[in-house]
Design a protein around this motif. Sequence first.
Motif, mmCIF file in Angstrom:
data_model
loop_
_atom_site.group_PDB
_atom_site.id
_atom_site.type_symbol
_atom_site.label_atom_id
_atom_site.label_comp_id
_atom_site.label_asym_id
_atom_site.label_seq_id
_atom_site.Cartn_x
_atom_site.Cartn_y
_atom_site.Cartn_z
ATOM 1 N N MET A 1 0.884 -1.305 0.144
ATOM 2 C CA MET A 1 0.138 0.194 -0.022
ATOM 3 C C MET A 1 0.871 1.240 -0.032
ATOM 4 O O MET A 1 0.523 2.246 -0.780
ATOM 5 C CB MET A 1 -0.848 0.056 1.312
ATOM 6 N N LEU A 2 1.781 1.238 0.974
ATOM 7 C CA LEU A 2 2.362 2.572 1.205
ATOM 8 C C LEU A 2 3.820 2.692 0.503
ATOM 9 O O LEU A 2 4.529 3.631 0.368
ATOM 10 C CB LEU A 2 2.608 2.925 2.583
ATOM 11 N N ALA A 3 4.443 1.478 0.087
ATOM 12 C CA ALA A 3 5.713 1.475 -0.466
ATOM 13 C C ALA A 3 6.633 2.480 -0.070
ATOM 14 O O ALA A 3 7.164 3.243 -0.527
ATOM 15 C CB ALA A 3 5.675 1.542 -1.914
ATOM 16 N N LEU A 4 6.856 2.360 1.331
ATOM 17 C CA LEU A 4 7.570 3.398 1.968
ATOM 18 C C LEU A 4 9.041 3.601 1.550
ATOM 19 O O LEU A 4 9.516 4.523 1.345
ATOM 20 C CB LEU A 4 7.923 2.848 3.526
ATOM 21 N N LEU A 5 9.653 2.485 1.102
ATOM 22 C CA LEU A 5 10.972 2.590 0.539
ATOM 23 C C LEU A 5 11.011 2.963 -0.958
ATOM 24 O O LEU A 5 11.884 2.661 -1.569
ATOM 25 C CB LEU A 5 11.695 1.498 0.593
ATOM 26 N N MET A 6 9.920 3.669 -1.618
ATOM 27 C CA MET A 6 10.028 3.952 -2.914
ATOM 28 C C MET A 6 10.016 5.684 -2.833
ATOM 29 O O MET A 6 9.314 6.219 -2.172
ATOM 30 C CB MET A 6 8.839 3.474 -3.691
ATOM 31 N N GLY A 7 10.807 6.153 -3.758
ATOM 32 C CA GLY A 7 11.009 7.646 -4.117
ATOM 33 C C GLY A 7 11.449 8.380 -2.722
ATOM 34 O O GLY A 7 11.056 8.064 -1.682
ATOM 35 N N LEU A 8 12.397 9.177 -3.058
ATOM 36 C CA LEU A 8 13.285 9.849 -2.190
ATOM 37 C C LEU A 8 12.814 11.300 -2.182
ATOM 38 O O LEU A 8 12.803 11.884 -3.406
ATOM 39 C CB LEU A 8 14.792 9.778 -2.418
ATOM 40 N N ALA A 9 12.454 11.912 -1.210
ATOM 41 C CA ALA A 9 12.030 13.400 -1.143
ATOM 42 C C ALA A 9 13.144 14.263 -0.584
ATOM 43 O O ALA A 9 13.642 13.606 0.764
ATOM 44 C CB ALA A 9 10.741 13.478 -0.794
ATOM 45 N N VAL A 10 13.146 15.578 -0.566
ATOM 46 C CA VAL A 10 14.210 16.283 0.144
ATOM 47 C C VAL A 10 13.563 16.750 1.333
ATOM 48 O O VAL A 10 12.536 17.091 1.543
ATOM 49 C CB VAL A 10 14.642 17.459 -0.665
ATOM 50 N N ALA A 11 14.327 16.230 2.671
ATOM 51 C CA ALA A 11 13.661 16.665 3.844
ATOM 52 C C ALA A 11 14.165 17.985 4.406
ATOM 53 O O ALA A 11 15.227 18.466 4.083
ATOM 54 C CB ALA A 11 14.110 15.606 4.971
ATOM 55 N N PRO B 1 2.348 9.465 -1.712
ATOM 56 C CA PRO B 1 2.546 9.629 -3.060
ATOM 57 C C PRO B 1 2.442 8.148 -3.769
ATOM 58 O O PRO B 1 2.750 8.034 -4.735
ATOM 59 C CB PRO B 1 3.960 9.817 -2.948
ATOM 60 N N VAL B 2 2.256 7.054 -3.013
ATOM 61 C CA VAL B 2 1.925 5.696 -3.685
ATOM 62 C C VAL B 2 0.607 5.101 -3.548
ATOM 63 O O VAL B 2 -0.046 5.293 -2.537
ATOM 64 C CB VAL B 2 2.960 4.713 -3.029
ATOM 65 N N HIS B 3 -0.010 4.926 -4.769
ATOM 66 C CA HIS B 3 -1.386 4.332 -4.765
ATOM 67 C C HIS B 3 -2.375 5.325 -4.225
ATOM 68 O O HIS B 3 -3.323 4.709 -3.827
ATOM 69 C CB HIS B 3 -1.341 2.918 -4.032
ATOM 70 N N ASN B 4 -2.132 6.490 -4.067
ATOM 71 C CA ASN B 4 -2.897 7.462 -3.631
ATOM 72 C C ASN B 4 -3.594 7.039 -2.227
ATOM 73 O O ASN B 4 -4.841 7.187 -2.111
ATOM 74 C CB ASN B 4 -4.059 7.660 -4.514
ATOM 75 N N GLY B 5 -2.912 6.551 -1.506
ATOM 76 C CA GLY B 5 -3.014 6.107 -0.035
ATOM 77 C C GLY B 5 -3.456 6.995 0.670
ATOM 78 O O GLY B 5 -2.978 8.377 0.656
ATOM 79 N N ASP C 1 -4.117 -8.249 4.208
ATOM 80 C CA ASP C 1 -2.651 -7.910 4.295
ATOM 81 C C ASP C 1 -1.818 -9.059 3.863
ATOM 82 O O ASP C 1 -0.788 -9.598 4.776
ATOM 83 C CB ASP C 1 -2.530 -7.451 5.940
ATOM 84 N N SER C 2 -1.805 -9.470 2.778
ATOM 85 C CA SER C 2 -1.272 -10.838 2.254
ATOM 86 C C SER C 2 0.508 -10.758 2.194
ATOM 87 O O SER C 2 0.940 -11.795 2.005
ATOM 88 C CB SER C 2 -1.809 -10.941 0.791
ATOM 89 N N ASN D 1 4.715 -1.324 6.511
ATOM 90 C CA ASN D 1 4.754 -1.049 5.084
ATOM 91 C C ASN D 1 3.936 -2.424 4.620
ATOM 92 O O ASN D 1 4.599 -3.390 4.573
ATOM 93 C CB ASN D 1 6.174 -0.879 4.467
ATOM 94 N N ALA D 2 2.723 -2.254 4.336
ATOM 95 C CA ALA D 2 1.870 -3.479 3.681
ATOM 96 C C ALA D 2 2.459 -3.744 2.192
ATOM 97 O O ALA D 2 2.325 -4.948 1.931
ATOM 98 C CB ALA D 2 0.641 -3.015 3.732
ATOM 99 N N GLU D 3 3.425 -3.041 1.463
ATOM 100 C CA GLU D 3 3.844 -3.668 0.453
ATOM 101 C C GLU D 3 4.801 -4.645 0.552
ATOM 102 O O GLU D 3 4.919 -5.549 -0.292
ATOM 103 C CB GLU D 3 4.540 -2.478 -0.348
ATOM 104 N N ASP D 4 5.671 -4.806 1.390
ATOM 105 C CA ASP D 4 6.627 -5.589 1.909
ATOM 106 C C ASP D 4 6.330 -6.482 2.918
ATOM 107 O O ASP D 4 6.995 -7.552 3.566
ATOM 108 C CB ASP D 4 7.974 -5.325 1.700
#
Length: 137
Positions: A1-11, A29-33, A62-63, A98-101
């Motif tokens: 769902m959230l793919a936490l480890l995708m895409g880097l933003a500047v903090a 920013p991932v899947h319009n979560g 939560d597969s 992170n439900a994606e992984d």
Amino acid sequence: MLALLMGLAVAAAPALQPADAVVGRWKTPVHNGIVEITRCGASICGKIVGSDKLRTNPNLPDSNNGNASLRTRKLMGLQILSGFSQQSGGWYGGKIYNAEDGKTYSAEITMTGNDQLNLRGCVFKPFCRTQTWTRVR
């Protein structure tokens, strides 16, 4: 769902914010979560309340969870943020699932304005990624 480890933003550097500034609904920013952040005692917590995939199938399980006994629980309403302590400029020492992984990471949340926050998730420092979430009005 959230793919936490995708895409880097500047903090951005953390600014002093009221304790409840982070409370509300946030678009990832991932899947319009959509994650709803609320107060949980002295801490904050967040649960999944929507995404592109959940609009198609609200009973999505939560597969990918590493614990096989949890793979049938629903993602809708699942708490994914917990354990944060407020410190000047943000919320630290928390966890994000992170439900994606199917894994849980250490996390920090800092506001970058009234309608944006940075969520930084780490496998372990310095292996971190930051996502910018936008407030849903």
